[in-house]
Write a protein that holds these residues in place. Structure first.
Motif, PDB file in Angstrom:
ATOM      1  N   MET A 276       0.907  -1.297   0.015  1.00 21.53           N
ATOM      2  CA  MET A 276      -0.087  -0.056   0.113  1.00 21.53           C
ATOM      3  C   MET A 276       0.812   1.380   0.024  1.00 21.53           C
ATOM      4  SD  MET A 276      -3.307  -0.672   2.454  1.00 21.53           S
ATOM      5  CE  MET A 276      -3.851   0.887   2.085  1.00 21.53           C
ATOM      6  N   VAL A 277       2.002   1.299   0.810  1.00 17.69           N
ATOM      7  CA  VAL A 277       2.637   2.559   1.003  1.00 17.69           C
ATOM      8  C   VAL A 277       4.070   2.255   0.778  1.00 17.69           C
ATOM      9  CG1 VAL A 277       2.380   2.205   3.375  1.00 17.69           C
ATOM     10  CG2 VAL A 277       2.896   4.454   2.569  1.00 17.69           C
ATOM     11  N   PRO A 278       5.044   2.766   0.105  1.00 15.18           N
ATOM     12  CA  PRO A 278       6.272   2.831  -0.161  1.00 15.18           C
ATOM     13  C   PRO A 278       6.777   3.671   1.024  1.00 15.18           C
ATOM     14  CG  PRO A 278       5.759   4.268  -1.902  1.00 15.18           C
ATOM     15  CD  PRO A 278       4.423   3.762  -1.063  1.00 15.18           C
ATOM     16  N   ILE A 279       8.057   3.462   1.658  1.00 15.70           N
ATOM     17  CA  ILE A 279       8.744   4.362   2.685  1.00 15.70           C
ATOM     18  C   ILE A 279      10.069   4.236   2.287  1.00 15.70           C
ATOM     19  CG2 ILE A 279       9.180   4.560   5.137  1.00 15.70           C
ATOM     20  CD1 ILE A 279       6.257   5.318   4.333  1.00 15.70           C
ATOM     21  N   GLY A 280      10.867   5.244   2.106  1.00 16.48           N
ATOM     22  CA  GLY A 280      12.293   5.343   1.813  1.00 16.48           C
ATOM     23  C   GLY A 280      12.302   5.127   0.080  1.00 16.48           C
ATOM     24  N   PRO A 281      13.815   5.267  -0.189  1.00  8.81           N
ATOM     25  CA  PRO A 281      14.061   5.245  -1.617  1.00  8.81           C
ATOM     26  C   PRO A 281      13.844   4.130  -2.431  1.00  8.81           C
ATOM     27  CG  PRO A 281      15.991   5.063  -0.241  1.00  8.81           C
ATOM     28  CD  PRO A 281      14.828   5.215   0.793  1.00  8.81           C
ATOM     29  N   TYR A 282      13.789   2.666  -1.775  1.00  9.22           N
ATOM     30  CA  TYR A 282      13.920   1.620  -2.447  1.00  9.22           C
ATOM     31  C   TYR A 282      12.641   1.418  -3.410  1.00  9.22           C
ATOM     32  CZ  TYR A 282      18.020  -0.028  -0.049  1.00  9.22           C
ATOM     33  OH  TYR A 282      19.263  -0.159   0.365  1.00  9.22           O
ATOM     34  N   HIS A 283      11.549   1.924  -3.038  1.00 11.30           N
ATOM     35  CA  HIS A 283      10.106   1.550  -4.000  1.00 11.30           C
ATOM     36  C   HIS A 283       9.711   3.165  -4.062  1.00 11.30           C
ATOM     37  CE1 HIS A 283      10.198  -2.748  -3.276  1.00 11.30           C
ATOM     38  NE2 HIS A 283      10.827  -2.458  -1.960  1.00 11.30           N
ATOM     39  N   HIS A 284      10.418   3.977  -3.929  1.00  5.28           N
ATOM     40  CA  HIS A 284       9.988   5.323  -4.419  1.00  5.28           C
ATOM     41  C   HIS A 284       9.464   5.591  -5.815  1.00  5.28           C
ATOM     42  CE1 HIS A 284       9.459   9.719  -3.580  1.00  5.28           C
ATOM     43  NE2 HIS A 284      10.044   9.918  -4.609  1.00  5.28           N
ATOM     44  N   GLY A 285       8.544   6.275  -6.107  1.00  8.14           N
ATOM     45  CA  GLY A 285       8.314   6.636  -7.582  1.00  8.14           C
ATOM     46  C   GLY A 285       7.365   5.366  -8.268  1.00  8.14           C
ATOM     47  N   LYS A 286       7.132   4.396  -7.689  1.00  5.98           N
ATOM     48  CA  LYS A 286       6.578   3.506  -8.520  1.00  5.98           C
ATOM     49  C   LYS A 286       5.220   3.717  -8.861  1.00  5.98           C
ATOM     50  CE  LYS A 286       9.470  -0.765  -6.970  1.00  5.98           C
ATOM     51  NZ  LYS A 286       9.465  -2.126  -6.401  1.00  5.98           N
ATOM     52  N   PRO A 287       4.786   3.506 -10.092  1.00  3.52           N
ATOM     53  CA  PRO A 287       3.319   4.014 -10.630  1.00  3.52           C
ATOM     54  C   PRO A 287       2.319   3.644  -9.516  1.00  3.52           C
ATOM     55  CG  PRO A 287       4.196   2.531 -12.079  1.00  3.52           C
ATOM     56  CD  PRO A 287       5.451   2.923 -11.031  1.00  3.52           C
ATOM     57  N   GLN A 288       2.131   2.331  -8.940  1.00  2.45           N
ATOM     58  CA  GLN A 288       1.145   1.789  -8.332  1.00  2.45           C
ATOM     59  C   GLN A 288       0.952   2.483  -6.880  1.00  2.45           C
ATOM     60  OE1 GLN A 288       3.773   0.303  -9.137  1.00  2.45           O
ATOM     61  NE2 GLN A 288       4.426  -1.399  -7.600  1.00  2.45           N
ATOM     62  N   PHE A 289       1.902   3.372  -6.646  1.00  2.00           N
ATOM     63  CA  PHE A 289       1.824   4.119  -5.150  1.00  2.00           C
ATOM     64  C   PHE A 289       1.494   5.655  -5.252  1.00  2.00           C
ATOM     65  CE2 PHE A 289       4.932   0.553  -4.063  1.00  2.00           C
ATOM     66  CZ  PHE A 289       3.897  -0.158  -3.662  1.00  2.00           C
ATOM     67  N   GLN A 290       1.003   6.034  -6.625  1.00  2.00           N
ATOM     68  CA  GLN A 290       0.820   7.579  -6.837  1.00  2.00           C
ATOM     69  C   GLN A 290      -0.325   8.140  -6.058  1.00  2.00           C
ATOM     70  OE1 GLN A 290       2.863   9.607  -8.374  1.00  2.00           O
ATOM     71  NE2 GLN A 290       4.253   7.798  -8.668  1.00  2.00           N
ATOM     72  N   LYS A 291      -1.306   7.238  -5.434  1.00  4.83           N
ATOM     73  CA  LYS A 291      -2.330   7.688  -4.728  1.00  4.83           C
ATOM     74  C   LYS A 291      -2.265   7.881  -3.596  1.00  4.83           C
ATOM     75  CE  LYS A 291      -6.967   8.484  -4.375  1.00  4.83           C
ATOM     76  NZ  LYS A 291      -7.420   9.696  -4.977  1.00  4.83           N
ATOM     77  N   ILE A 292      -1.303   7.004  -3.015  1.00  8.27           N
ATOM     78  CA  ILE A 292      -0.938   7.126  -1.614  1.00  8.27           C
ATOM     79  C   ILE A 292      -0.154   8.558  -1.241  1.00  8.27           C
ATOM     80  CG2 ILE A 292       1.228   5.877  -1.368  1.00  8.27           C
ATOM     81  CD1 ILE A 292      -1.481   5.668   1.288  1.00  8.27           C
ATOM     82  N   GLN A 293       0.648   8.754  -2.410  1.00  5.38           N
ATOM     83  CA  GLN A 293       1.512  10.019  -1.924  1.00  5.38           C
ATOM     84  C   GLN A 293       0.562  11.287  -1.619  1.00  5.38           C
ATOM     85  OE1 GLN A 293       4.418   8.204  -2.213  1.00  5.38           O
ATOM     86  NE2 GLN A 293       5.003  10.154  -2.464  1.00  5.38           N
ATOM     87  N   GLU A 294      -0.765  11.293  -2.260  1.00  5.74           N
ATOM     88  CA  GLU A 294      -1.740  12.437  -1.685  1.00  5.74           C
ATOM     89  C   GLU A 294      -1.861  12.157  -0.364  1.00  5.74           C
ATOM     90  OE1 GLU A 294      -5.146  12.337  -4.324  1.00  5.74           O
ATOM     91  OE2 GLU A 294      -3.973  12.155  -6.195  1.00  5.74           O
ATOM     92  N   HIS A 295      -2.148  11.134   0.072  1.00  9.64           N
ATOM     93  CA  HIS A 295      -2.387  11.025   1.706  1.00  9.64           C
ATOM     94  C   HIS A 295      -1.208  11.472   2.447  1.00  9.64           C
ATOM     95  CE1 HIS A 295      -6.448   9.182   1.161  1.00  9.64           C
ATOM     96  NE2 HIS A 295      -5.713   8.308   0.031  1.00  9.64           N
TER      97      HIS A 295
ATOM     98  N   PHE B 284      -2.734  -3.478   7.049  1.00 10.17           N
ATOM     99  CA  PHE B 284      -1.824  -3.418   5.810  1.00 10.17           C
ATOM    100  C   PHE B 284      -0.839  -2.278   5.962  1.00 10.17           C
ATOM    101  CE2 PHE B 284      -4.899  -6.424   4.197  1.00 10.17           C
ATOM    102  CZ  PHE B 284      -4.162  -6.965   3.125  1.00 10.17           C
ATOM    103  N   LEU B 285      -1.234  -1.196   6.273  1.00  8.80           N
ATOM    104  CA  LEU B 285      -0.218   0.049   6.506  1.00  8.80           C
ATOM    105  C   LEU B 285       0.925  -0.474   7.296  1.00  8.80           C
ATOM    106  CD1 LEU B 285      -2.400   3.055   6.486  1.00  8.80           C
ATOM    107  CD2 LEU B 285      -0.990   2.356   4.729  1.00  8.80           C
ATOM    108  N   MET B 286       0.481  -0.958   8.696  1.00  8.02           N
ATOM    109  CA  MET B 286       1.391  -1.410   9.720  1.00  8.02           C
ATOM    110  C   MET B 286       2.281  -2.505   9.121  1.00  8.02           C
ATOM    111  SD  MET B 286       0.667   0.899  11.615  1.00  8.02           S
ATOM    112  CE  MET B 286       2.137   0.563  12.632  1.00  8.02           C
ATOM    113  N   ARG B 287       1.631  -3.356   8.335  1.00  7.37           N
ATOM    114  CA  ARG B 287       2.712  -4.645   7.811  1.00  7.37           C
ATOM    115  C   ARG B 287       3.628  -3.820   6.799  1.00  7.37           C
ATOM    116  NH1 ARG B 287      -0.394  -9.689   5.749  1.00  7.37           N
ATOM    117  NH2 ARG B 287      -1.489  -7.923   4.240  1.00  7.37           N
ATOM    118  N   ASP B 288       3.200  -2.985   6.146  1.00 10.03           N
ATOM    119  CA  ASP B 288       4.232  -2.257   5.077  1.00 10.03           C
ATOM    120  C   ASP B 288       5.375  -1.567   5.978  1.00 10.03           C
ATOM    121  OD1 ASP B 288       2.985  -3.301   2.877  1.00 10.03           O
ATOM    122  OD2 ASP B 288       2.102  -1.371   2.376  1.00 10.03           O
TER     123      ASP B 288
END
Length: 439
Positions: free
Chosen positions: A56-75, A165-169
């Motif tokens: 659901m949510v990428p944290i840090g640089p390893y998965h930053h900018g992946k298209p499937q996570f664009q929506k969570i950036q707004e949150h 799901f957020l806590m697991r990420d």
């Protein structure tokens, strides 16, 4: 998995382009560059990719900018504004946060096991946004803070399944930012205006305890409210480690992996569920193996895999979770072993079948380095084997399980014994009458 030390061979492909070589990590620590956030080794990553990649949510640089996570950036941006408003600070505070983190840039980069392809502004901006998101998520989840918004009214947290799901990420090895970044942002925001405010550690534990079952959550909050880790994943790992230290055992004929639970039962070993602060606090004494209850669910399985991946990559880390997982993998070799421990409430099954649980533990030790001579359970391995390998105990235990395992087998055995006694008495009087006939 070998009995003493098993390791990945150079030609197996465990460390491919997805992973950082552990040898490089060890060398960097020796020179003072403390890598603590790693790519998961390929051999572990391939066995269960969903356990290591954010959903659901990428944290840090390893998965930053992946298209499937664009929506969570707004949150993330909305949570950052909520955090600033909570602290009654202007929106331009985000710029001040970036200025505060700027001197830490080199230290931040040195936490990651590979070179980061982000310029200074991108990296610092990422740290500010992700750090503020995490802190505000903890605040909303805690729900007892002045000016908080009930998470039930937050657009992201209205559905109950979202928070787990957020806590697991947030507890995945590749999805970490350094703890000192979180602490700096925390001190600049909610921690700066209220001395009675819960610590960052207490907020984090309170949030994780809502999704990760613990036998005594209040005791954990009290004990670890002032602890810190290199990042959230390692902080959580430290809070489940038992107090038993790692010890190095001398070579011993009994120091090898143990038999499955059902075979140990046949050898006379009893299994008893105990209640301890850590579910990894295993003891063995006088033929009784004391194991705290383990609530097995999908969150715990994900945590296990990421804890082990961290321990495998980090040279300076203890290997407590690896040792525990190896021990349980020995016990839970078949679905029958899982059922046996479930019947004794040592395993509480909240996810999967007996077969799936046995498969999980049998796979968790593959391609993992484990030194049976140096871990906190080495004495337990040795004592269990020494007890179960004594011939007379095995024979006596086999006799008991054959004739006294159930009420009906006990009744049958007693009836057979009485019949044998009566037949013996009858034979005695028949022989006696033959040699000493009545006058």
């Amino acid at each position: 998995m070998s009995d003493s030390l098993h390791s990945q061979t150079a030609g197996s492909g465990c460390y491919s382009d997805h992973a950082i070589n552990v040898g490089t990590t060890e060398g960097s620590i020796a020179t003072g560059i403390g890598f603590c956030i790693f790519r998961v080794p390929q051999c572990l990553f391939e066995s269960n990719q969903s356990a290591f990649q954010p959903n659901m949510v990428p944290i840090g640089p390893y998965h930053h900018g992946k298209p499937q996570f664009q929506k969570i950036q707004e949150h993330k941006r909305r949570f950052s504004i909520d955090l600033i408003n909570r602290a009654n600070q202007g929106r331009d505070k985000l710029r001040h946060f970036a200025e505060a983190l700027k001197p830490m840039e080199e230290k931040i980069r040195n936490c990651y096991s590979e070179a980061l392809a982000f310029d200074s502004d991108e990296l610092i901006g990422m740290m500010v946004l992700d750090g503020c998101f995490i802190i505000e998520l903890f605040c909303k989840s805690y729900g007892k803070l002045a000016g908080h918004t009930d998470p039930g009214y937050d657009p992201l947290l209205t559905q109950p399944w979202v928070l787990p799901f957020l806590m697991r990420d947030l507890a995945k090895l590749e999805n970490q930012i350094p703890w000192f970044v979180l602490k700096a942002l925390f001190d600049l925001t909610v921690g700066s205006w209220n001395e009675s405010h819960p610590s960052l550690s207490k907020l984090a534990l309170s949030c994780f305890n809502r999704t990760f079952h613990r036998p005594d959550a209040d005791a954990v909050l009290t004990k670890y409210s002032d602890w810190e880790g290199e990042h959230l994943l390692n902080f959580l790992r430290l809070t489940i480690n038992p107090d038993s230290p790692e010890t190095k055992q001398r070579p011993n004929k009994h120091l090898h992996l143990i038999q499955p639970a059902t075979k140990l039962h046949l050898a006379g070993i009893k299994f008893k569920r105990t209640h301890c602060e850590s579910f990894m606090d295993i003891k063995f004494s006088n033929g009784v193996l004391e194991i705290p209850g383990l609530r097995f669910d999908d969150i715990l399985s994900s945590l296990f895999l990421n804890f082990i991946a961290f321990e495998q990559c980090h040279r300076g880390s203890s290997k407590h979770v690896t040792a525990y997982a190896t021990f349980m993998a020995c016990l839970l070799n078949t679905p029958a072993d899982v059922g046996f421990l479930c019947d004794r409430m040592i395993i509480e099954k909240y996810f999967g079948t007996y077969q799936q649980i046995a498969h999980f533990f049998s796979n968790i030790g593959k391609d993992v380095v484990f030194d049976i001579r140096r871990n906190y359970l080495s004495q337990v391995f040795q004592d269990v084997n020494a007890y179960s390998e004594k011939d007379w105990r095995v024979r006596w235990a086999g006799f008991k399980n054959t004739y006294f395992s159930t009420r009906w087998s006990l009744i049958s055995a007693v009836a057979a014994f009485i019949l044998l006694v009566l037949m013996t008495i009858k034979s005695f009087f028949a022989v006696y009458a033959y040699y000493r006939p009545p006058s």
